[in-house]
Design a protein around this motif. Sequence first.
Motif, PDB file in Angstrom:
ATOM      1  N   MET A   1      20.953 -22.214  21.675  1.00  0.00           N
ATOM      2  CA  MET A   1      22.093 -21.408  21.194  1.00  0.00           C
ATOM      3  C   MET A   1      21.633 -20.073  21.211  1.00  0.00           C
ATOM      4  O   MET A   1      20.543 -19.788  20.607  1.00  0.00           O
ATOM      5  CB  MET A   1      22.673 -22.143  19.931  1.00  0.00           C
ATOM      6  CG  MET A   1      23.623 -21.240  19.206  1.00  0.00           C
ATOM      7  SD  MET A   1      24.095 -21.772  17.537  1.00  0.00           S
ATOM      8  CE  MET A   1      24.220 -23.647  17.485  1.00  0.00           C
ATOM      9  N   LYS A   2      22.445 -19.119  21.329  1.00  0.00           N
ATOM     10  CA  LYS A   2      22.332 -17.872  21.388  1.00  0.00           C
ATOM     11  C   LYS A   2      22.010 -17.550  19.745  1.00  0.00           C
ATOM     12  O   LYS A   2      22.656 -18.309  18.845  1.00  0.00           O
ATOM     13  CB  LYS A   2      23.423 -16.972  21.743  1.00  0.00           C
ATOM     14  CG  LYS A   2      23.992 -16.978  23.075  1.00  0.00           C
ATOM     15  CD  LYS A   2      23.012 -16.136  23.948  1.00  0.00           C
ATOM     16  CE  LYS A   2      23.280 -15.988  25.336  1.00  0.00           C
ATOM     17  NZ  LYS A   2      22.365 -15.410  26.263  1.00  0.00           N
ATOM     18  N   LYS A   3      21.160 -16.394  19.410  1.00  0.00           N
ATOM     19  CA  LYS A   3      21.237 -16.211  17.833  1.00  0.00           C
ATOM     20  C   LYS A   3      22.167 -14.958  17.574  1.00  0.00           C
ATOM     21  O   LYS A   3      22.453 -14.137  18.352  1.00  0.00           O
ATOM     22  CB  LYS A   3      19.780 -15.955  17.524  1.00  0.00           C
ATOM     23  CG  LYS A   3      19.092 -14.760  18.352  1.00  0.00           C
ATOM     24  CD  LYS A   3      17.519 -14.899  18.171  1.00  0.00           C
ATOM     25  CE  LYS A   3      16.755 -13.849  19.224  1.00  0.00           C
ATOM     26  NZ  LYS A   3      15.550 -13.845  19.161  1.00  0.00           N
ATOM     27  N   ILE A   4      22.235 -14.712  16.207  1.00  0.00           N
ATOM     28  CA  ILE A   4      23.123 -13.564  15.753  1.00  0.00           C
ATOM     29  C   ILE A   4      22.125 -12.507  15.349  1.00  0.00           C
ATOM     30  O   ILE A   4      21.085 -12.716  14.220  1.00  0.00           O
ATOM     31  CB  ILE A   4      23.979 -14.287  14.611  1.00  0.00           C
ATOM     32  CG1 ILE A   4      25.038 -15.084  14.877  1.00  0.00           C
ATOM     33  CG2 ILE A   4      24.672 -12.833  13.847  1.00  0.00           C
ATOM     34  CD1 ILE A   4      25.849 -14.720  16.190  1.00  0.00           C
ATOM     35  N   GLU A 132      31.347 -21.136  23.847  1.00  0.00           N
ATOM     36  CA  GLU A 132      30.620 -21.880  24.860  1.00  0.00           C
ATOM     37  C   GLU A 132      29.619 -22.806  24.187  1.00  0.00           C
ATOM     38  O   GLU A 132      28.663 -23.325  24.760  1.00  0.00           O
ATOM     39  CB  GLU A 132      29.732 -20.838  25.636  1.00  0.00           C
ATOM     40  CG  GLU A 132      30.641 -19.944  26.575  1.00  0.00           C
ATOM     41  CD  GLU A 132      29.928 -18.924  27.397  1.00  0.00           C
ATOM     42  OE1 GLU A 132      28.587 -19.127  27.326  1.00  0.00           O
ATOM     43  OE2 GLU A 132      30.385 -18.380  28.290  1.00  0.00           O
ATOM     44  N   ASN A 133      29.910 -23.401  23.060  1.00  0.00           N
ATOM     45  CA  ASN A 133      29.040 -24.252  22.238  1.00  0.00           C
ATOM     46  C   ASN A 133      30.070 -25.319  21.494  1.00  0.00           C
ATOM     47  O   ASN A 133      30.517 -25.096  20.306  1.00  0.00           O
ATOM     48  CB  ASN A 133      28.180 -23.495  21.302  1.00  0.00           C
ATOM     49  CG  ASN A 133      26.938 -24.491  20.604  1.00  0.00           C
ATOM     50  OD1 ASN A 133      27.458 -25.700  20.286  1.00  0.00           O
ATOM     51  ND2 ASN A 133      25.910 -24.191  20.672  1.00  0.00           N
ATOM     52  N   ALA A 134      30.255 -26.499  22.133  1.00  0.00           N
ATOM     53  CA  ALA A 134      30.972 -27.304  21.388  1.00  0.00           C
ATOM     54  C   ALA A 134      30.704 -28.031  20.290  1.00  0.00           C
ATOM     55  O   ALA A 134      31.510 -28.225  19.220  1.00  0.00           O
ATOM     56  CB  ALA A 134      31.334 -28.626  22.602  1.00  0.00           C
ATOM     57  N   GLU A 135      29.248 -28.180  20.072  1.00  0.00           N
ATOM     58  CA  GLU A 135      28.725 -28.494  18.947  1.00  0.00           C
ATOM     59  C   GLU A 135      29.108 -27.552  17.620  1.00  0.00           C
ATOM     60  O   GLU A 135      29.521 -28.002  16.447  1.00  0.00           O
ATOM     61  CB  GLU A 135      27.296 -28.818  18.750  1.00  0.00           C
ATOM     62  CG  GLU A 135      26.666 -29.343  17.601  1.00  0.00           C
ATOM     63  CD  GLU A 135      26.971 -30.543  16.894  1.00  0.00           C
ATOM     64  OE1 GLU A 135      26.918 -30.471  15.567  1.00  0.00           O
ATOM     65  OE2 GLU A 135      27.642 -31.356  17.573  1.00  0.00           O
TER      66      GLU A 135
END
Length: 166
Positions: A1-4, A132-135
């Motif tokens: 996952m991308k981070k913030i 882009e991240n279903a979870e």
Amino acid sequence: MKKIGIVMGSKSDLPVVQKAIDVLKELEIPFETHIFSAHRTPVEAAEFARCARENGFGAIIAFAGMAAHLAGAVAANTTLPVIGVPCKGPVFDGMDALLSTVQMPSGIPVATVAVNGGANAALLAAEILSVENAELSRRLTERREAAASAILAQDAQLTKELEQSY
């Protein structure tokens, strides 16, 4: 996952930043937090923004009060989504920061949330990543459903209390 990426203009913004951190932790979103000033550390702020995409960030949240140029300075150096959080200051109750954050010139957008709106900034960043991240999308939906259930429970309790008062 991308981070913030979370950047704040000074450590005094930390109480508002903490609201965003709490939401990101709840949603299990990785993040990094830094202190950069648009005016006192402009080179470092620009470098962070320029390298953010290649360093795995999906969005940046920028917190600043008073002149509140940090979000704009960051947005000028990246095409990642930037969310500005104007922080309440000692003089104009946050209106100066709000106007500085929201009034960006055409071509350099900054999404802006309410004064001291750290939680909503984190939720907006999560929604951006959830495309882009279903979870993550599922976790956001569950969070909203839990909030709705809490309100409905409060409504039922209030109705019960008011019926008893007649």
